[in-house]
Design a protein around this motif. Structure first.
Motif, PDB file in Angstrom:
ATOM      1  N   PRO A   8       0.757  -1.050   0.159  1.00 36.00           N
ATOM      2  CA  PRO A   8      -0.043  -0.004   0.006  1.00 36.00           C
ATOM      3  C   PRO A   8       0.978   1.394  -0.087  1.00 36.00           C
ATOM      4  O   PRO A   8       2.088   1.445   0.291  1.00 36.00           O
ATOM      5  N   THR A   9       0.388   2.342  -0.410  1.00 33.48           N
ATOM      6  CA  THR A   9       0.737   3.610  -0.359  1.00 33.48           C
ATOM      7  C   THR A   9       0.512   4.261   1.150  1.00 33.48           C
ATOM      8  O   THR A   9      -0.795   4.671   1.114  1.00 33.48           O
ATOM      9  N   ILE A  10       1.309   4.492   1.914  1.00 32.63           N
ATOM     10  CA  ILE A  10       1.077   4.696   3.237  1.00 32.63           C
ATOM     11  C   ILE A  10       0.874   6.401   3.305  1.00 32.63           C
ATOM     12  O   ILE A  10       0.022   7.091   3.985  1.00 32.63           O
ATOM     13  N   SER A  11       1.820   7.102   2.268  1.00 33.89           N
ATOM     14  CA  SER A  11       1.759   8.629   2.601  1.00 33.89           C
ATOM     15  C   SER A  11       2.748   8.782   1.235  1.00 33.89           C
ATOM     16  O   SER A  11       3.498   8.012   0.877  1.00 33.89           O
ATOM     17  N   THR A  12       2.744  10.195   1.048  1.00 37.48           N
ATOM     18  CA  THR A  12       3.634  10.612  -0.171  1.00 37.48           C
ATOM     19  C   THR A  12       4.434  11.677   0.452  1.00 37.48           C
ATOM     20  O   THR A  12       4.056  12.535   1.283  1.00 37.48           O
ATOM     21  N   VAL A  13       5.918  11.305   0.479  1.00 39.09           N
ATOM     22  CA  VAL A  13       6.876  12.310   1.067  1.00 39.09           C
ATOM     23  C   VAL A  13       6.771  13.606   0.228  1.00 39.09           C
ATOM     24  O   VAL A  13       6.727  13.717  -0.969  1.00 39.09           O
ATOM     25  N   SER A  14       6.785  14.870   1.134  1.00 40.98           N
ATOM     26  CA  SER A  14       6.536  16.172   0.583  1.00 40.98           C
ATOM     27  C   SER A  14       7.613  16.738   0.263  1.00 40.98           C
ATOM     28  O   SER A  14       8.905  15.851   0.603  1.00 40.98           O
ATOM     29  N   ARG A  34      25.835   7.552  -0.614  1.00 42.88           N
ATOM     30  CA  ARG A  34      25.061   6.248  -0.366  1.00 42.88           C
ATOM     31  C   ARG A  34      24.006   6.457   0.835  1.00 42.88           C
ATOM     32  O   ARG A  34      22.807   6.232   0.927  1.00 42.88           O
ATOM     33  N   TRP A  35      24.733   6.985   2.125  1.00 46.93           N
ATOM     34  CA  TRP A  35      24.105   6.917   3.147  1.00 46.93           C
ATOM     35  C   TRP A  35      23.988   8.430   3.627  1.00 46.93           C
ATOM     36  O   TRP A  35      25.230   8.985   4.173  1.00 46.93           O
ATOM     37  N   HIS A  36      22.952   9.059   3.757  1.00 43.47           N
ATOM     38  CA  HIS A  36      22.711  10.565   4.139  1.00 43.47           C
ATOM     39  C   HIS A  36      22.469  10.592   5.713  1.00 43.47           C
ATOM     40  O   HIS A  36      21.453   9.975   6.185  1.00 43.47           O
ATOM     41  N   PHE A  37      22.860  11.399   6.561  1.00 45.16           N
ATOM     42  CA  PHE A  37      22.447  11.724   7.995  1.00 45.16           C
ATOM     43  C   PHE A  37      22.096  13.178   7.849  1.00 45.16           C
ATOM     44  O   PHE A  37      22.825  14.207   7.404  1.00 45.16           O
ATOM     45  N   LEU A  38      20.759  13.297   8.063  1.00 48.35           N
ATOM     46  CA  LEU A  38      19.948  14.667   7.735  1.00 48.35           C
ATOM     47  C   LEU A  38      19.747  15.324   9.075  1.00 48.35           C
ATOM     48  O   LEU A  38      19.186  15.122   9.993  1.00 48.35           O
ATOM     49  N   ALA A  39      19.875  16.722   8.724  1.00 54.75           N
ATOM     50  CA  ALA A  39      19.636  17.760  10.033  1.00 54.75           C
ATOM     51  C   ALA A  39      18.817  18.949   9.149  1.00 54.75           C
ATOM     52  O   ALA A  39      19.332  19.213   8.133  1.00 54.75           O
ATOM     53  N   GLY A  40      18.197  19.586  10.241  1.00 56.98           N
ATOM     54  CA  GLY A  40      17.545  20.769   9.554  1.00 56.98           C
ATOM     55  C   GLY A  40      17.027  21.535  10.599  1.00 56.98           C
ATOM     56  O   GLY A  40      17.322  21.205  11.891  1.00 56.98           O
ATOM     57  N   ALA A  41      16.078  22.720  10.345  1.00 51.58           N
ATOM     58  CA  ALA A  41      15.419  23.142  11.520  1.00 51.58           C
ATOM     59  C   ALA A  41      14.530  22.338  12.160  1.00 51.58           C
ATOM     60  O   ALA A  41      13.955  21.363  11.675  1.00 51.58           O
ATOM     61  N   LYS A  42      14.544  22.365  13.596  1.00 55.61           N
ATOM     62  CA  LYS A  42      13.872  21.221  14.542  1.00 55.61           C
ATOM     63  C   LYS A  42      12.337  21.184  14.080  1.00 55.61           C
ATOM     64  O   LYS A  42      11.880  19.930  13.923  1.00 55.61           O
ATOM     65  N   LEU A  43      11.467  22.194  13.837  1.00 52.88           N
ATOM     66  CA  LEU A  43      10.227  22.183  13.506  1.00 52.88           C
ATOM     67  C   LEU A  43       9.958  21.611  12.205  1.00 52.88           C
ATOM     68  O   LEU A  43       9.231  20.489  11.825  1.00 52.88           O
ATOM     69  N   GLN A  44      10.792  21.888  11.107  1.00 59.91           N
ATOM     70  CA  GLN A  44      10.866  21.019   9.809  1.00 59.91           C
ATOM     71  C   GLN A  44      11.066  19.691   9.812  1.00 59.91           C
ATOM     72  O   GLN A  44      10.317  18.671   9.380  1.00 59.91           O
ATOM     73  N   ILE A  70       9.512  13.790   9.976  1.00 65.55           N
ATOM     74  CA  ILE A  70       9.320  12.650  10.489  1.00 65.55           C
ATOM     75  C   ILE A  70       7.855  12.432  10.855  1.00 65.55           C
ATOM     76  O   ILE A  70       7.455  11.242  10.649  1.00 65.55           O
ATOM     77  N   ARG A  71       6.976  13.162  11.391  1.00 60.23           N
ATOM     78  CA  ARG A  71       5.582  12.958  11.591  1.00 60.23           C
ATOM     79  C   ARG A  71       4.836  12.670  10.552  1.00 60.23           C
ATOM     80  O   ARG A  71       3.979  11.785  10.088  1.00 60.23           O
ATOM     81  N   ASP A  72       4.813  13.898   9.643  1.00 59.05           N
ATOM     82  CA  ASP A  72       3.723  13.747   8.447  1.00 59.05           C
ATOM     83  C   ASP A  72       4.122  13.058   7.180  1.00 59.05           C
ATOM     84  O   ASP A  72       3.362  12.320   6.503  1.00 59.05           O
ATOM     85  N   ASP A  73       5.530  12.805   6.934  1.00 65.67           N
ATOM     86  CA  ASP A  73       5.948  12.235   5.821  1.00 65.67           C
ATOM     87  C   ASP A  73       6.260  10.832   6.051  1.00 65.67           C
ATOM     88  O   ASP A  73       5.954  10.008   5.224  1.00 65.67           O
ATOM     89  N   LEU A  74       7.171  10.630   6.920  1.00 62.92           N
ATOM     90  CA  LEU A  74       7.501   9.313   7.370  1.00 62.92           C
ATOM     91  C   LEU A  74       6.563   8.503   8.269  1.00 62.92           C
ATOM     92  O   LEU A  74       6.977   7.298   8.560  1.00 62.92           O
ATOM     93  N   LYS A  75       5.747   9.244   8.832  1.00 66.98           N
ATOM     94  CA  LYS A  75       4.592   8.564   9.701  1.00 66.98           C
ATOM     95  C   LYS A  75       5.168   8.018  10.774  1.00 66.98           C
ATOM     96  O   LYS A  75       4.835   7.048  11.494  1.00 66.98           O
ATOM     97  N   GLN A  80       9.348   6.783  -6.176  1.00 68.27           N
ATOM     98  CA  GLN A  80       8.550   7.915  -6.619  1.00 68.27           C
ATOM     99  C   GLN A  80       8.283   8.615  -5.431  1.00 68.27           C
ATOM    100  O   GLN A  80       7.200   9.509  -5.624  1.00 68.27           O
ATOM    101  N   GLY A  81       8.829   8.418  -4.170  1.00 64.50           N
ATOM    102  CA  GLY A  81       8.705   9.136  -3.088  1.00 64.50           C
ATOM    103  C   GLY A  81       7.585   8.908  -2.218  1.00 64.50           C
ATOM    104  O   GLY A  81       6.889   9.668  -1.278  1.00 64.50           O
ATOM    105  N   ARG A  82       7.153   7.599  -2.281  1.00 66.38           N
ATOM    106  CA  ARG A  82       5.850   7.290  -1.561  1.00 66.38           C
ATOM    107  C   ARG A  82       6.268   6.170  -0.456  1.00 66.38           C
ATOM    108  O   ARG A  82       7.010   5.350  -0.824  1.00 66.38           O
ATOM    109  N   LEU A  83       5.901   6.361   0.760  1.00 62.51           N
ATOM    110  CA  LEU A  83       6.039   5.498   1.874  1.00 62.51           C
ATOM    111  C   LEU A  83       5.377   4.333   1.496  1.00 62.51           C
ATOM    112  O   LEU A  83       3.875   4.421   1.536  1.00 62.51           O
TER     113      LEU A  83
END
Length: 180
Positions: free
Chosen positions: A5-11, A96-106, A111-116, A146-149
């Motif tokens: 199933p497609t759980i969500s689409t990453v924005s 190959r392996w990315h460690f990502l950081a950014g603004a805390k709210l983003q 994490i919550r909305d896109d990766l669920k 295609q960027g779908r969880l």
């Protein structure tokens, strides 16, 4: 096998990786990716999950199109330099392996909305040690080209088939005709 199933689409997103480079949704366009949540000061599950991600990197081999993504819950501490050093501890292959950081709210919204998944700061009175800063999901999120969880797989010390499950899911996603 039944289709996933497609759980969500990453924005759209824009974060910084361990080399100070900007990473966006387009960075992974056309490639499946596997994401987890970590923070470098984590006293519990994060080192185990990073070891599992390292094992997955090895299992997939150097010719795999799959990207690996570790998202920090602690971007104030986990600067690119800190994330680079952490990645090196686990043999992360650059590009190959990315460690990502950014603004805390983003980061939190991603994490919550896109990766669920869940990541929240732990109240001071619940911390067992000084670095026990966050409660977060112990899951690997599998995103298609295609960027779908499409699936999440639980990471814990009793899931001995974790790597096999992730590899099988990735194979299923990359199979010809699997474009639900």
């Amino acid at each position: 096998q039944p289709s996933l199933p497609t759980i969500s689409t990453v924005s759209e997103f824009s974060f910084t990786n361990q080399f100070g480079e900007t990473v966006t949704r387009q960075t992974f366009e056309g490639r499946p990716w596997v994401a987890d949540i970590i923070f470098t000061r984590c006293p519990s599950i994060c080192p185990q999950m990073s070891t599992q991600m390292s094992q997955l990197q090895k299992e997939l081999g150097s010719n795999s199109p799959v990207k690996l993504v570790s998202v920090t819950t602690d971007p104030d501490h986990d600067t690119p330099a800190v994330l680079k050093e952490y990645g090196e501890l686990f043999g992360a292959v650059p590009g190959r392996w990315h460690f990502l950081a950014g603004a805390k709210l983003q980061m939190s919204q991603f994490i919550r909305d896109d990766l669920k998944l869940i990541a929240e700061e732990k109240p001071a009175e619940e911390r067992t040690v000084e670095t026990d800063l966050f409660n977060h999901s112990a899951l690997f999120a599998i995103v298609d080209s295609q960027g779908r969880l499409r699936r999440v797989v639980h990471s814990n010390d009793t899931n001995i088939n974790l790597i096999e499950e992730i590899v099988a899911t990735l194979s299923q996603l990359q199979a010809p005709g699997n474009k639900p």
